[in-house]
Design a protein around this motif. Structure first.
Motif, PDB file in Angstrom:
ATOM      1  N   SER A 242      18.683  -3.492  -9.463  1.00 22.30           N
ATOM      2  CA  SER A 242      17.978  -3.172  -8.225  1.00 22.30           C
ATOM      3  C   SER A 242      18.705  -2.080  -7.448  1.00 22.30           C
ATOM      4  CB  SER A 242      17.870  -4.420  -7.340  1.00 22.30           C
ATOM      5  OG  SER A 242      17.252  -5.485  -8.032  1.00 22.30           O
ATOM      6  N   ILE A 243      17.935  -1.128  -6.981  1.00 22.51           N
ATOM      7  CA  ILE A 243      18.470  -0.057  -6.136  1.00 22.51           C
ATOM      8  C   ILE A 243      18.064  -0.371  -4.699  1.00 22.51           C
ATOM      9  CG2 ILE A 243      18.460   2.422  -5.663  1.00 22.51           C
ATOM     10  CD1 ILE A 243      17.736   2.775  -8.684  1.00 22.51           C
ATOM     11  N   CYS A 244      19.053  -0.650  -3.867  1.00 17.91           N
ATOM     12  CA  CYS A 244      18.802  -1.215  -2.541  1.00 17.91           C
ATOM     13  C   CYS A 244      19.437  -0.355  -1.458  1.00 17.91           C
ATOM     14  CB  CYS A 244      19.405  -2.612  -2.444  1.00 17.91           C
ATOM     15  SG  CYS A 244      18.942  -3.714  -3.777  1.00 17.91           S
ATOM     16  N   ARG A 245      19.013  -0.593  -0.252  1.00 20.69           N
ATOM     17  CA  ARG A 245      19.765  -0.059   0.882  1.00 20.69           C
ATOM     18  C   ARG A 245      20.877  -1.047   1.188  1.00 20.69           C
ATOM     19  NH1 ARG A 245      14.599  -0.456   4.987  1.00 20.69           N
ATOM     20  NH2 ARG A 245      14.776  -2.671   5.555  1.00 20.69           N
ATOM     21  N   SER A 246      22.038  -0.534   1.487  1.00 23.19           N
ATOM     22  CA  SER A 246      23.218  -1.392   1.554  1.00 23.19           C
ATOM     23  C   SER A 246      23.207  -2.338   2.746  1.00 23.19           C
ATOM     24  CB  SER A 246      24.490  -0.534   1.585  1.00 23.19           C
ATOM     25  OG  SER A 246      24.509   0.285   2.736  1.00 23.19           O
ATOM     26  N   LYS A 247      22.485  -2.018   3.808  1.00 26.71           N
ATOM     27  CA  LYS A 247      22.599  -2.819   5.034  1.00 26.71           C
ATOM     28  C   LYS A 247      21.970  -4.198   4.906  1.00 26.71           C
ATOM     29  CE  LYS A 247      18.496  -0.713   7.211  1.00 26.71           C
ATOM     30  NZ  LYS A 247      18.007   0.011   8.397  1.00 26.71           N
ATOM     31  N   ASP A 248      20.880  -4.306   4.120  1.00 27.06           N
ATOM     32  CA  ASP A 248      20.202  -5.602   4.029  1.00 27.06           C
ATOM     33  C   ASP A 248      19.762  -5.957   2.619  1.00 27.06           C
ATOM     34  OD1 ASP A 248      18.106  -3.836   3.689  1.00 27.06           O
ATOM     35  OD2 ASP A 248      17.150  -4.308   5.609  1.00 27.06           O
ATOM     36  N   LEU A 249      20.097  -5.102   1.636  1.00 26.29           N
ATOM     37  CA  LEU A 249      19.822  -5.326   0.215  1.00 26.29           C
ATOM     38  C   LEU A 249      18.336  -5.360  -0.115  1.00 26.29           C
ATOM     39  CD1 LEU A 249      22.567  -7.955  -0.695  1.00 26.29           C
ATOM     40  CD2 LEU A 249      22.760  -5.497  -0.311  1.00 26.29           C
ATOM     41  N   LEU A 260      23.029   0.814  -2.516  1.00 24.74           N
ATOM     42  CA  LEU A 260      23.790  -0.114  -3.333  1.00 24.74           C
ATOM     43  C   LEU A 260      22.946  -0.458  -4.551  1.00 24.74           C
ATOM     44  CD1 LEU A 260      26.496  -1.881  -3.125  1.00 24.74           C
ATOM     45  CD2 LEU A 260      24.928  -3.769  -2.678  1.00 24.74           C
ATOM     46  N   ILE A 261      23.518  -0.284  -5.716  1.00 24.35           N
ATOM     47  CA  ILE A 261      22.846  -0.699  -6.944  1.00 24.35           C
ATOM     48  C   ILE A 261      23.455  -2.036  -7.359  1.00 24.35           C
ATOM     49  CG2 ILE A 261      22.156  -0.060  -9.272  1.00 24.35           C
ATOM     50  CD1 ILE A 261      22.856   2.818  -8.612  1.00 24.35           C
ATOM     51  N   LEU A 262      22.608  -3.032  -7.485  1.00 21.75           N
ATOM     52  CA  LEU A 262      23.025  -4.378  -7.847  1.00 21.75           C
ATOM     53  C   LEU A 262      22.475  -4.713  -9.224  1.00 21.75           C
ATOM     54  CD1 LEU A 262      22.012  -6.073  -4.494  1.00 21.75           C
ATOM     55  CD2 LEU A 262      24.349  -5.978  -5.314  1.00 21.75           C
ATOM     56  N   ALA A 263      23.287  -5.376 -10.040  1.00 22.38           N
ATOM     57  CA  ALA A 263      22.832  -5.744 -11.376  1.00 22.38           C
ATOM     58  C   ALA A 263      23.414  -7.087 -11.783  1.00 22.38           C
ATOM     59  CB  ALA A 263      23.219  -4.676 -12.397  1.00 22.38           C
ATOM     60  N   ALA A 264      22.617  -7.828 -12.532  1.00 19.95           N
ATOM     61  CA  ALA A 264      23.083  -9.064 -13.155  1.00 19.95           C
ATOM     62  C   ALA A 264      22.458  -9.131 -14.538  1.00 19.95           C
ATOM     63  CB  ALA A 264      22.688 -10.285 -12.337  1.00 19.95           C
ATOM     64  N   ALA A 265      23.258  -9.508 -15.525  1.00 19.39           N
ATOM     65  CA  ALA A 265      22.766  -9.576 -16.900  1.00 19.39           C
ATOM     66  C   ALA A 265      23.645 -10.530 -17.687  1.00 19.39           C
ATOM     67  CB  ALA A 265      22.773  -8.195 -17.545  1.00 19.39           C
ATOM     68  N   ASP A 274      27.515  -7.116 -11.055  1.00 13.39           N
ATOM     69  CA  ASP A 274      28.289  -5.962 -10.615  1.00 13.39           C
ATOM     70  C   ASP A 274      27.443  -5.175  -9.629  1.00 13.39           C
ATOM     71  OD1 ASP A 274      30.374  -4.155 -10.369  1.00 13.39           O
ATOM     72  OD2 ASP A 274      30.519  -3.732 -12.525  1.00 13.39           O
ATOM     73  N   ASN A 275      28.061  -4.234  -8.960  1.00 10.39           N
ATOM     74  CA  ASN A 275      27.327  -3.402  -8.008  1.00 10.39           C
ATOM     75  C   ASN A 275      28.071  -2.102  -7.805  1.00 10.39           C
ATOM     76  OD1 ASN A 275      28.991  -3.536  -5.303  1.00 10.39           O
ATOM     77  ND2 ASN A 275      28.928  -5.642  -6.100  1.00 10.39           N
ATOM     78  N   LEU A 276      27.383  -1.132  -7.216  1.00 10.86           N
ATOM     79  CA  LEU A 276      27.978   0.177  -6.939  1.00 10.86           C
ATOM     80  C   LEU A 276      27.380   0.720  -5.654  1.00 10.86           C
ATOM     81  CD1 LEU A 276      29.868   2.402  -8.035  1.00 10.86           C
ATOM     82  CD2 LEU A 276      27.875   3.380  -9.188  1.00 10.86           C
ATOM     83  N   TYR A 277      28.235   0.977  -4.680  1.00 13.60           N
ATOM     84  CA  TYR A 277      27.819   1.564  -3.414  1.00 13.60           C
ATOM     85  C   TYR A 277      28.026   3.076  -3.461  1.00 13.60           C
ATOM     86  CZ  TYR A 277      28.070   3.174   1.395  1.00 13.60           C
ATOM     87  OH  TYR A 277      27.879   3.891   2.549  1.00 13.60           O
ATOM     88  N   PHE A 278      27.106   3.815  -2.849  1.00  9.49           N
ATOM     89  CA  PHE A 278      27.282   5.260  -2.701  1.00  9.49           C
ATOM     90  C   PHE A 278      26.362   5.778  -1.626  1.00  9.49           C
ATOM     91  CE2 PHE A 278      23.857   4.666  -5.648  1.00  9.49           C
ATOM     92  CZ  PHE A 278      22.990   5.726  -5.471  1.00  9.49           C
ATOM     93  N   SER A 279      26.612   6.980  -1.180  1.00  8.95           N
ATOM     94  CA  SER A 279      25.793   7.627  -0.163  1.00  8.95           C
ATOM     95  C   SER A 279      25.182   8.906  -0.713  1.00  8.95           C
ATOM     96  CB  SER A 279      26.640   7.952   1.079  1.00  8.95           C
ATOM     97  OG  SER A 279      25.881   8.668   2.023  1.00  8.95           O
ATOM     98  N   THR A 280      23.949   9.164  -0.347  1.00  6.61           N
ATOM     99  CA  THR A 280      23.286  10.393  -0.787  1.00  6.61           C
ATOM    100  C   THR A 280      23.556  11.558   0.156  1.00  6.61           C
ATOM    101  OG1 THR A 280      21.264   9.775   0.417  1.00  6.61           O
ATOM    102  CG2 THR A 280      21.435   9.079  -1.885  1.00  6.61           C
ATOM    103  N   ILE A 281      24.274  11.302   1.241  1.00  9.22           N
ATOM    104  CA  ILE A 281      24.582  12.350   2.200  1.00  9.22           C
ATOM    105  C   ILE A 281      25.732  13.210   1.656  1.00  9.22           C
ATOM    106  CG2 ILE A 281      25.409  12.857   4.532  1.00  9.22           C
ATOM    107  CD1 ILE A 281      24.121  10.252   5.424  1.00  9.22           C
ATOM    108  N   ASN A 282      25.605  14.516   1.806  1.00 10.06           N
ATOM    109  CA  ASN A 282      26.646  15.480   1.374  1.00 10.06           C
ATOM    110  C   ASN A 282      26.936  15.393  -0.109  1.00 10.06           C
ATOM    111  OD1 ASN A 282      26.976  16.376   4.042  1.00 10.06           O
ATOM    112  ND2 ASN A 282      28.431  14.715   4.461  1.00 10.06           N
ATOM    113  N   ASN A 283      25.929  15.068  -0.901  1.00  7.58           N
ATOM    114  CA  ASN A 283      26.088  15.060  -2.352  1.00  7.58           C
ATOM    115  C   ASN A 283      25.121  16.070  -2.965  1.00  7.58           C
ATOM    116  OD1 ASN A 283      27.998  12.901  -3.377  1.00  7.58           O
ATOM    117  ND2 ASN A 283      26.856  11.796  -1.799  1.00  7.58           N
TER     118      ASN A 283
END
Length: 283
Positions: A242-249, A260-265, A274-283
């Motif tokens: 799942s590709i989520c917004r980090s504030k409320d998932l 925030l990308i969240l995954a379970a398998a 596992d999960n991975l946080y990142f920002s699209t600003i200044n990228n």
């Protein structure tokens, strides 16, 4: 390091600390400690005067077909690690100490509890919220340290603390990984040698999805589906990706900058998250 098994003894030690003017940090665990747990301990020691760790395999957060009975219990090794890393107090309660009678009071963080892991593990986060609330009432720490690997759990506990006005600061600590990227977890020990070789592909899928998004792919459901398929081809049984917004998932849109990308398998019978946080600003 002091070891106590009763709530009364725990409270007496902390009462003495408070009288001496000490601040208290707290790390709740289910034991089978690894470097990720030790990072929580070391972070707490840097920020508080005294440091409590609890080890309790909480039955209320396990479903009827989950691994409560087989969950790894390594109390002696855990105690040695905590002593080596300067923990001040270990709270080691029995189930009957934590739940001396049938519990008639529950805690449910609505919305968050039903998403992601909550969708496939009904009741899990109610069990987590209940035991963490009980532990916070017992320890009454100034600082609660939780790992970011369980990001949904971290978000849920922050919400509970805010909603119930519990006087504790909640701090997330970054996920500790093996050299090949696999997030450290007590359940990694369930993996066979072959499964362990494939397990880092979960984190690799998170990175690949992030890189697609940063390269301009804004169809988030399509990005997630590609990685689900890649994981399935690698032998995973994917619960969610799942590709989520980090504030409320909740599901992210192109208007959201902090993702925030969240995954379970599962690999075999072992469930990995596992999960991975990142920002699209200044990228």
């Amino acid at each position: 390091m002091q070891i106590v098994t009763s709530v009364a003894a725990l409270r007496e030690v902390i009462r003495q600390w408070r009288q001496a003017g000490h601040s208290v940090g707290f790390v709740p665990t289910m034991g089978n400690l690894h470097a990720g747990h030790i990072k929580l301990v070391s972070t707490a020691k840097q920020q508080t005067d005294k440091m409590v760790v609890s080890i309790f395999v909480n039955p209320t957060q396990f479903g009827p077909n989950e691994d409560f009975a087989s969950y790894p219990r390594t109390e002696q090794q855990d105690q040695e690690k905590l002593i080596a890393n300067g923990a001040d107090l270990l709270f080691l309660p029995a189930v009957t100490e934590m739940y001396p009678q049938a519990t008639q009071t529950g805690i449910s963080v609505s919305g968050l509890s039903a998403l992601h892991c909550g969708a496939s593990r009904p009741g899990h986060f109610d069990g987590v919220a209940l035991v963490v609330c009980k532990l916070l009432n017992m320890v009454q720490p100034d600082l609660l340290l939780l790992g970011e690997k369980d990001f949904q759990q971290l978000t849920l506990i922050r919400q509970m603390v805010a909603d119930l006005n519990i006087p504790v600061a909640v701090q997330g600590v970054a996920t500790v990984r093996e050299d090949d990227g696999l997030a450290m977890s007590s359940r990694n020990g369930y993996l066979t040698d072959q499964q362990r070789q494939h397990a880092p592909k979960l984190y690799q899928a998170l990175i690949a999805a992030r890189d697609e998004i940063l390269a301009g792919h804004v169809d988030y459901p399509a990005v997630a589906e590609r990685q689900r398929q890649n994981l399935q081809q690698a032998g995973f049984a994917v619960d969610y990706f799942s590709i989520c917004r980090s504030k409320d998932l909740l599901p992210a849109s192109t208007c959201d900058a902090n993702l925030l990308i969240l995954a379970a398998a599962k690999l075999g019978t072992t469930r990995l998250i596992d999960n991975l946080y990142f920002s699209t600003i200044n990228n």
